[in-house]
Design a protein around this motif. Structure first.
Motif, PDB file in Angstrom:
ATOM      1  N   GLY A  11       0.870  -1.340   0.145  1.00 41.46           N
ATOM      2  CA  GLY A  11       0.077  -0.175   0.017  1.00 41.46           C
ATOM      3  C   GLY A  11       0.793   1.150  -0.108  1.00 41.46           C
ATOM      4  O   GLY A  11       0.550   2.318   0.459  1.00 41.46           O
ATOM      5  N   GLN A  12       1.946   1.050  -0.666  1.00 47.88           N
ATOM      6  CA  GLN A  12       3.024   2.268  -0.556  1.00 47.88           C
ATOM      7  C   GLN A  12       2.533   3.542  -1.491  1.00 47.88           C
ATOM      8  O   GLN A  12       3.022   3.359  -2.981  1.00 47.88           O
ATOM      9  CB  GLN A  12       4.340   1.800  -0.929  1.00 47.88           C
ATOM     10  N   HIS A  13       1.883   4.402  -1.060  1.00 46.66           N
ATOM     11  CA  HIS A  13       1.603   5.718  -1.738  1.00 46.66           C
ATOM     12  C   HIS A  13       2.055   6.936  -1.032  1.00 46.66           C
ATOM     13  O   HIS A  13       1.595   7.078  -0.013  1.00 46.66           O
ATOM     14  CB  HIS A  13      -0.076   5.703  -1.975  1.00 46.66           C
ATOM     15  N   ILE A  39       1.997   5.221  12.393  1.00 48.25           N
ATOM     16  CA  ILE A  39       1.756   3.831  11.435  1.00 48.25           C
ATOM     17  C   ILE A  39       2.032   4.034  10.131  1.00 48.25           C
ATOM     18  O   ILE A  39       1.685   4.899   9.519  1.00 48.25           O
ATOM     19  CB  ILE A  39       0.040   3.624  11.484  1.00 48.25           C
ATOM     20  N   GLY A  40       3.090   3.332   9.751  1.00 45.92           N
ATOM     21  CA  GLY A  40       3.458   3.339   8.139  1.00 45.92           C
ATOM     22  C   GLY A  40       4.443   4.685   7.973  1.00 45.92           C
ATOM     23  O   GLY A  40       3.701   5.412   6.876  1.00 45.92           O
ATOM     24  N   PRO A  41       5.538   5.161   8.328  1.00 45.04           N
ATOM     25  CA  PRO A  41       6.036   6.185   8.028  1.00 45.04           C
ATOM     26  C   PRO A  41       6.477   6.269   6.707  1.00 45.04           C
ATOM     27  O   PRO A  41       6.766   7.445   6.267  1.00 45.04           O
ATOM     28  CB  PRO A  41       7.207   6.464   9.079  1.00 45.04           C
ATOM     29  N   ILE A  60       6.070   2.939  13.265  1.00 43.83           N
ATOM     30  CA  ILE A  60       5.959   1.449  13.051  1.00 43.83           C
ATOM     31  C   ILE A  60       6.050   1.261  11.636  1.00 43.83           C
ATOM     32  O   ILE A  60       4.760   1.858  10.927  1.00 43.83           O
ATOM     33  CB  ILE A  60       5.038   0.792  13.604  1.00 43.83           C
ATOM     34  N   GLU A  61       6.873   0.665  11.198  1.00 44.49           N
ATOM     35  CA  GLU A  61       7.188   0.326   9.676  1.00 44.49           C
ATOM     36  C   GLU A  61       7.429  -1.051   9.254  1.00 44.49           C
ATOM     37  O   GLU A  61       8.299  -1.611   9.756  1.00 44.49           O
ATOM     38  CB  GLU A  61       7.996   1.319   8.842  1.00 44.49           C
ATOM     39  N   LEU A  62       6.749  -1.567   8.373  1.00 50.10           N
ATOM     40  CA  LEU A  62       6.701  -3.088   8.175  1.00 50.10           C
ATOM     41  C   LEU A  62       7.980  -3.356   6.887  1.00 50.10           C
ATOM     42  O   LEU A  62       8.520  -4.200   6.765  1.00 50.10           O
ATOM     43  CB  LEU A  62       5.499  -3.515   7.329  1.00 50.10           C
ATOM     44  N   GLY A 105      -1.210   8.402  10.907  1.00 51.78           N
ATOM     45  CA  GLY A 105      -0.734   7.762  10.145  1.00 51.78           C
ATOM     46  C   GLY A 105      -1.317   7.976   8.679  1.00 51.78           C
ATOM     47  O   GLY A 105      -2.747   8.366   8.405  1.00 51.78           O
ATOM     48  N   ASN A 106      -0.574   7.920   7.600  1.00 52.76           N
ATOM     49  CA  ASN A 106      -1.221   7.627   6.347  1.00 52.76           C
ATOM     50  C   ASN A 106      -1.156   6.162   6.054  1.00 52.76           C
ATOM     51  O   ASN A 106      -0.153   5.816   5.805  1.00 52.76           O
ATOM     52  CB  ASN A 106      -0.271   8.551   5.245  1.00 52.76           C
ATOM     53  N   VAL A 107      -2.117   5.568   6.402  1.00 54.71           N
ATOM     54  CA  VAL A 107      -2.199   4.224   6.524  1.00 54.71           C
ATOM     55  C   VAL A 107      -2.146   3.477   5.203  1.00 54.71           C
ATOM     56  O   VAL A 107      -2.495   3.905   4.208  1.00 54.71           O
ATOM     57  CB  VAL A 107      -3.230   3.772   7.609  1.00 54.71           C
ATOM     58  N   TYR A 109      -3.876   1.247   2.614  1.00 56.43           N
ATOM     59  CA  TYR A 109      -5.408   0.936   2.445  1.00 56.43           C
ATOM     60  C   TYR A 109      -5.685  -0.593   2.576  1.00 56.43           C
ATOM     61  O   TYR A 109      -7.030  -0.672   2.604  1.00 56.43           O
ATOM     62  CB  TYR A 109      -5.606   1.625   1.393  1.00 56.43           C
ATOM     63  N   TYR A 110      -4.831  -1.495   2.263  1.00 52.72           N
ATOM     64  CA  TYR A 110      -5.314  -2.627   2.234  1.00 52.72           C
ATOM     65  C   TYR A 110      -5.554  -3.370   3.662  1.00 52.72           C
ATOM     66  O   TYR A 110      -6.434  -4.432   3.746  1.00 52.72           O
ATOM     67  CB  TYR A 110      -4.306  -3.453   1.742  1.00 52.72           C
ATOM     68  N   ILE A 111      -5.242  -2.654   4.818  1.00 50.38           N
ATOM     69  CA  ILE A 111      -5.753  -3.000   6.164  1.00 50.38           C
ATOM     70  C   ILE A 111      -6.226  -1.799   6.782  1.00 50.38           C
ATOM     71  O   ILE A 111      -6.118  -1.612   8.072  1.00 50.38           O
ATOM     72  CB  ILE A 111      -4.523  -3.636   6.908  1.00 50.38           C
TER      73      ILE A 111
HETATM   74  N1  SAM Z   1       3.516   7.795   5.799  1.00 47.26           N
HETATM   75  C1  SAM Z   1       4.154   7.840   4.431  1.00 47.26           C
HETATM   76  C2  SAM Z   1       3.716   8.958   3.703  1.00 47.26           C
HETATM   77  O1  SAM Z   1       2.576   9.619   3.990  1.00 47.26           O
HETATM   78  O2  SAM Z   1       4.276   9.168   2.469  1.00 47.26           O
HETATM   79  C3  SAM Z   1       3.885   6.283   3.775  1.00 47.26           C
HETATM   80  C4  SAM Z   1       2.153   6.094   3.688  1.00 47.26           C
HETATM   81  S1  SAM Z   1       1.982   4.594   2.696  1.00 47.26           S
HETATM   82  C5  SAM Z   1       0.603   5.044   2.143  1.00 47.26           C
HETATM   83  C6  SAM Z   1       1.965   3.285   3.789  1.00 47.26           C
HETATM   84  C7  SAM Z   1       3.066   2.743   4.515  1.00 47.26           C
HETATM   85  O3  SAM Z   1       2.848   1.749   5.570  1.00 47.26           O
HETATM   86  C8  SAM Z   1       4.064   2.272   3.512  1.00 47.26           C
HETATM   87  O4  SAM Z   1       5.555   2.861   4.022  1.00 47.26           O
HETATM   88  C9  SAM Z   1       4.066   0.717   3.842  1.00 47.26           C
HETATM   89  O5  SAM Z   1       5.460   0.027   3.658  1.00 47.26           O
HETATM   90  C10 SAM Z   1       3.692   0.837   5.292  1.00 47.26           C
HETATM   91  N2  SAM Z   1       2.954  -0.680   5.810  1.00 47.26           N
HETATM   92  C11 SAM Z   1       2.178  -1.552   4.996  1.00 47.26           C
HETATM   93  N3  SAM Z   1       1.674  -2.377   5.790  1.00 47.26           N
HETATM   94  C12 SAM Z   1       1.982  -2.344   7.003  1.00 47.26           C
HETATM   95  C13 SAM Z   1       1.920  -3.022   8.332  1.00 47.26           C
HETATM   96  N4  SAM Z   1       1.167  -3.892   8.303  1.00 47.26           N
HETATM   97  N5  SAM Z   1       2.657  -2.415   9.484  1.00 47.26           N
HETATM   98  C14 SAM Z   1       3.046  -1.248   9.412  1.00 47.26           C
HETATM   99  N6  SAM Z   1       3.548  -0.447   8.207  1.00 47.26           N
HETATM  100  C15 SAM Z   1       3.078  -0.960   6.976  1.00 47.26           C
END
Ligand code: SAM
Length: 266
Positions: A11-13, A39-41, A60-62, A105-107, A109-111
């Motif tokens: 979900g990397q946008h 969440i998801g930096p 927290i980043e996966l 967080g910009n989370v 979207y798949y979760i």
């Molecule tokens: N915050 C950043 C931004 O605004 O540019 C990235 C947002 S991107 C939509 C979502 C981020 O969540 C990605 O970096 C992705 O690798 C991370 N991610 C995806 N699944 C995850 C999980 N289960 N736990 C933590 N991070 C996750």
């Protein structure tokens, strides 16, 4: 810094519009003494804004490579902790290192829905601001009686007051997602409609009721709980729900009154 290509599966946008990033940070408005769990930096664009405002950020980043790059960037900075892992496996309060914390967080979207409920687990953050798909945000804030009101709305509203505090177009991200987004803020209720202990069973009941959303509540109770019509009528009357009402007009409080009677029935 050069980054690997975005991983769609995660979900990397990435947000590239600083104006939008500032709006998310403003909606959270962390004080200089608060800890933010992010969440998801990703590449750290929102992290940077949060670090400038809060006392601490636990991110927290996966994605292993992105977590490593962020850790390197903040190496030696006591304000930032990078945790590599799946946010759904990590206690947010433990990540914060405190029971008082906020979440942003910009989370991915798949979760989105599991993340929403993860932020509502006790000990709950003082407030949460998430960038989510617009359609999900609209369902979360929908009032009983409106078309989008459903299990997600009732289950979130039983625990928190949700508000949409901004809209973000797909063009603010790289790569561009296929949907528009909304900034959603959740403020946990001082007196939630259900207790922490009740919440999982209440949530299942609400989901089952909306599985029969076209049926009248009298029939819903028979289908979902297997109780006879006269018993269903008594339960609904006590909750002040009309016998012909459908789940889409039942408030979270009324669902709780109905469910407690069913749970307590011999
Ligand atoms: N915050 C950043 C931004 O605004 O540019 C990235 C947002 S991107 C939509 C979502 C981020 O969540 C990605 O970096 C992705 O690798 C991370 N991610 C995806 N699944 C995850 C999980 N289960 N736990 C933590 N991070 C996750």
């Amino acid at each position: 810094m050069a980054f690997a290509a975005p991983r769609k599966r995660l979900g990397q946008h990435f947000l590239t519009d600083r104006h939008v990033l500032a709006r998310i940070a403003d909606a959270l408005a962390p004080s200089a003494t608060e800890t933010v769990v992010e969440i998801g930096p990703g590449r750290g664009a929102l992290t940077e804004m949060l670090v400038a405002r809060a006392a601490r950020v636990a991110a927290i980043e996966l994605d292993r490579l992105l977590a490593a790059a962020l850790r390197q960037r903040y190496d030696g900075d006591p304000r930032v902790t990078v945790i590599e892992g799946d946010v759904l496996d990590i206690s947010l309060s433990q990540a914060a290192g405190a029971t008082k914390y906020v979440v942003a967080g910009n989370v991915p979207y798949y979760i989105t829905t599991p993340i929403l409920f993860h932020t509502l687990r006790p000990p709950r953050p003082t407030r949460t601001v998430l960038l989510v798909q617009r359609e999900v945000a609209e369902r979360v804030v929908s009032a009983p009686g409106s078309e989008a009101y459903g299990a997600l709305s009732a289950n979130v509203q039983a625990l928190a007051r949700p508000e949409i505090v901004g809209q973000v177009s797909a063009g603010a991200f790289t790569p561009r997602p296929s949907v528009d987004s909304s900034i959603l803020r959740l403020s946990p209720l001082a007196s939630p409609v259900v207790t922490d202990d009740e919440q999982p069973r209440f949530s299942e009941f609400v989901i089952a009721a909306f599985g029969a959303r076209r049926k009248q509540m009298r029939r819903v109770l028979r289908t979902v709980w297997g109780i006879p019509a006269d018993e269903a009528e008594r339960v609904l009357e006590k909750a002040q729900v009309s016998l012909a009402a459908r789940p889409e007009v039942v408030t979270p409080e009324q669902f709780a009154t109905i469910w407690r009677q069913l749970e307590c029935a011999p």
